[in-house]
Design a protein around this motif. Structure first.
Motif, PDB file in Angstrom:
ATOM      1  N   PRO A  96       0.834  -1.220   0.000  1.00  0.00           N
ATOM      2  CA  PRO A  96       0.000   0.000   0.000  1.00  0.00           C
ATOM      3  C   PRO A  96       0.860   1.258   0.000  1.00  0.00           C
ATOM      4  O   PRO A  96       1.981   1.247   0.520  1.00  0.00           O
ATOM      5  N   PRO A  97       0.354   2.364  -0.564  1.00  0.00           N
ATOM      6  CA  PRO A  97       1.106   3.620  -0.543  1.00  0.00           C
ATOM      7  C   PRO A  97       1.377   4.087   0.886  1.00  0.00           C
ATOM      8  O   PRO A  97       0.603   3.805   1.806  1.00  0.00           O
ATOM      9  N   VAL A  98       2.470   4.805   1.048  1.00  0.00           N
ATOM     10  CA  VAL A  98       2.832   5.352   2.353  1.00  0.00           C
ATOM     11  C   VAL A  98       2.071   6.660   2.570  1.00  0.00           C
ATOM     12  O   VAL A  98       2.168   7.575   1.745  1.00  0.00           O
ATOM     13  N   PRO A  99       1.319   6.784   3.660  1.00  0.00           N
ATOM     14  CA  PRO A  99       0.613   8.049   3.902  1.00  0.00           C
ATOM     15  C   PRO A  99       1.583   9.152   4.305  1.00  0.00           C
ATOM     16  O   PRO A  99       2.530   8.927   5.062  1.00  0.00           O
ATOM     17  N   LEU A 100       1.348  10.344   3.787  1.00  0.00           N
ATOM     18  CA  LEU A 100       2.215  11.489   4.073  1.00  0.00           C
ATOM     19  C   LEU A 100       1.344  12.741   4.100  1.00  0.00           C
ATOM     20  O   LEU A 100       0.490  12.932   3.231  1.00  0.00           O
ATOM     21  N   ARG A 101       1.566  13.576   5.098  1.00  0.00           N
ATOM     22  CA  ARG A 101       0.808  14.827   5.224  1.00  0.00           C
ATOM     23  C   ARG A 101       1.776  15.980   4.919  1.00  0.00           C
ATOM     24  O   ARG A 101       2.783  16.153   5.619  1.00  0.00           O
ATOM     25  N   VAL A 159      11.113   4.871   0.419  1.00  0.00           N
ATOM     26  CA  VAL A 159      10.874   5.532  -0.875  1.00  0.00           C
ATOM     27  C   VAL A 159      11.591   6.885  -0.889  1.00  0.00           C
ATOM     28  O   VAL A 159      11.356   7.717  -0.012  1.00  0.00           O
ATOM     29  N   PRO A 160      12.454   7.151  -1.870  1.00  0.00           N
ATOM     30  CA  PRO A 160      13.067   8.477  -1.955  1.00  0.00           C
ATOM     31  C   PRO A 160      12.048   9.513  -2.431  1.00  0.00           C
ATOM     32  O   PRO A 160      11.361   9.309  -3.433  1.00  0.00           O
ATOM     33  N   VAL A 161      11.930  10.592  -1.691  1.00  0.00           N
ATOM     34  CA  VAL A 161      11.000  11.668  -2.033  1.00  0.00           C
ATOM     35  C   VAL A 161      11.787  12.970  -2.125  1.00  0.00           C
ATOM     36  O   VAL A 161      12.433  13.380  -1.157  1.00  0.00           O
ATOM     37  N   GLN A 162      11.742  13.588  -3.291  1.00  0.00           N
ATOM     38  CA  GLN A 162      12.403  14.877  -3.505  1.00  0.00           C
ATOM     39  C   GLN A 162      11.370  15.980  -3.286  1.00  0.00           C
ATOM     40  O   GLN A 162      10.382  16.076  -4.009  1.00  0.00           O
ATOM     41  N   GLU A 203      -3.176  15.527   2.197  1.00  0.00           N
ATOM     42  CA  GLU A 203      -2.946  14.130   2.584  1.00  0.00           C
ATOM     43  C   GLU A 203      -2.683  13.349   1.302  1.00  0.00           C
ATOM     44  O   GLU A 203      -3.524  13.350   0.399  1.00  0.00           O
ATOM     45  N   VAL A 204      -1.509  12.728   1.209  1.00  0.00           N
ATOM     46  CA  VAL A 204      -1.172  11.994  -0.007  1.00  0.00           C
ATOM     47  C   VAL A 204      -0.727  10.575   0.326  1.00  0.00           C
ATOM     48  O   VAL A 204      -0.437  10.250   1.479  1.00  0.00           O
ATOM     49  N   GLY A 205      -0.695   9.745  -0.700  1.00  0.00           N
ATOM     50  CA  GLY A 205      -0.158   8.409  -0.588  1.00  0.00           C
ATOM     51  C   GLY A 205       1.019   8.252  -1.525  1.00  0.00           C
ATOM     52  O   GLY A 205       0.883   8.502  -2.737  1.00  0.00           O
ATOM     53  N   VAL A 206       2.171   7.914  -1.000  1.00  0.00           N
ATOM     54  CA  VAL A 206       3.385   7.758  -1.807  1.00  0.00           C
ATOM     55  C   VAL A 206       3.506   6.290  -2.206  1.00  0.00           C
ATOM     56  O   VAL A 206       3.699   5.403  -1.360  1.00  0.00           O
ATOM     57  N   ARG A 207       3.384   6.023  -3.499  1.00  0.00           N
ATOM     58  CA  ARG A 207       3.434   4.638  -3.978  1.00  0.00           C
ATOM     59  C   ARG A 207       4.847   4.083  -3.887  1.00  0.00           C
ATOM     60  O   ARG A 207       5.818   4.787  -4.158  1.00  0.00           O
TER      61      ARG A 207
END
Length: 288
Positions: free
Chosen positions: A35-40, A169-172, A283-287
């Motif tokens: 599942p995607p990682v939740p991120l605010r 997950v790398p997030v820029q 509120e997003v989901g990071v795949r």
């Protein structure tokens, strides 16, 4: 037919049927992945620590930021030992400390101190993060300086980037403050610079997800912003307004996300006093 041969034959038939139905056991098990990682995520132009009343009040602003309950916050108009308007304080560091977050500051201006031996006078953008900051870069984009009496468009710093590792997950995360003038020509150049830099950074880190936060000083349907929406999605909210904070009439503050990030909800909190802008929270989901 021997029992072993019959069992092998029946298994082969079963696998063939499952394959035709698109549900072979190995494929079915990993069909959708984790599942995607939740991120605010939030963005906030903090007006150098001053509220809509032009009173510098870092307690009030820290409380407004804390109420966002965000994992990552992009800040614009951040003073670091800039001068009397922010009591010569390191606003970026103080807010991070009060919220228990990491900070990366990217100055647009870095000037010599008035008194020798004092810290440099700096103004720019920042990222606050609950996740460790793996790397940080202060990119240059086209700017028309507010410190030069006769400015001409030229490359200047203040387009900040941090790389986070969000549960593997790398997030820029990029934070920006685009030109405020009515003439959109500088913003046109800034958008082109932004797309070029983000494409290069995306190529340099395979699998990276990207977020762009900032005060764009233009409405969502502004022609100069249109190229951004070819690679990014404006999280919204549709019809939401952020400026001026006391009686907002337009949205110029953005959370924008790239491929691999799903927007689940977005809002403009009813915060009308801590700054002259209102924040945007998504509120997003990071795949993965």
């Amino acid at each position: 037919m021997p029992r072993r041969a019959r069992s092998v034959s029946q298994l082969a038939v079963s696998l063939a049927v499952l394959s035709l139905l698109g549900a072979a056991p190995a494929a079915a098990a990993g069909q959708h992945g984790p599942p995607p990682v939740p991120l605010r995520i939030a963005t906030y132009n903090i007006h150098a620590g001053a509220g809509a009343d032009n009173v510098f009040d870092l307690d009030r602003q820290a409380a407004a930021l804390r109420a966002l309950h965000a994992d990552v916050i992009g800040l614009q108009e951040v003073d670091v030992h800039w001068g009397a308007r922010s009591q010569d304080r390191d606003v970026a560091r103080e807010l991070a400390d009060r919220l228990g977050m990491r900070v990366s500051f990217a100055p647009i201006y870095s000037l010599d101190p008035v008194t020798s031996g004092e810290p440099r006078r700096e103004f720019g953008v920042a990222v606050l993060s609950r996740y460790p900051i793996r790397s940080a870069v202060n990119h240059e984009i086209t700017r028309l300086s507010t410190q030069d009496p006769n400015p001409v468009p030229a490359p200047a710093p203040g387009f900040g980037e941090v790389t986070l590792k969000v549960r593997g997950v790398p997030v820029q995360v990029f934070v920006t403050h685009l030109d405020y003038r009515a003439d959109p020509s500088v913003r046109v150049a800034q958008v082109a610079d932004t797309r070029r830099i983000m494409a290069a950074e995306r190529s340099a880190l395979r699998g990276a997800r990207q977020v762009l936060l900032g005060d764009f000083n233009a409405a969502p349907d502004a022609p100069e912003l249109a190229p951004l929406w070819t690679e990014l999605r404006d999280a919204g909210p549709v019809g939401g307004v952020t400026f001026p904070a006391d009686v907002p009439v337009k949205r110029i503050d953005y959370v924008a996300v790239g491929s691999g990030i799903d927007v689940r909800a977005v809002s403009v909190p009813d915060e009308s006093v801590a700054s002259d802008h209102r924040p945007v929270v998504a509120e997003v989901g990071v795949r993965r």
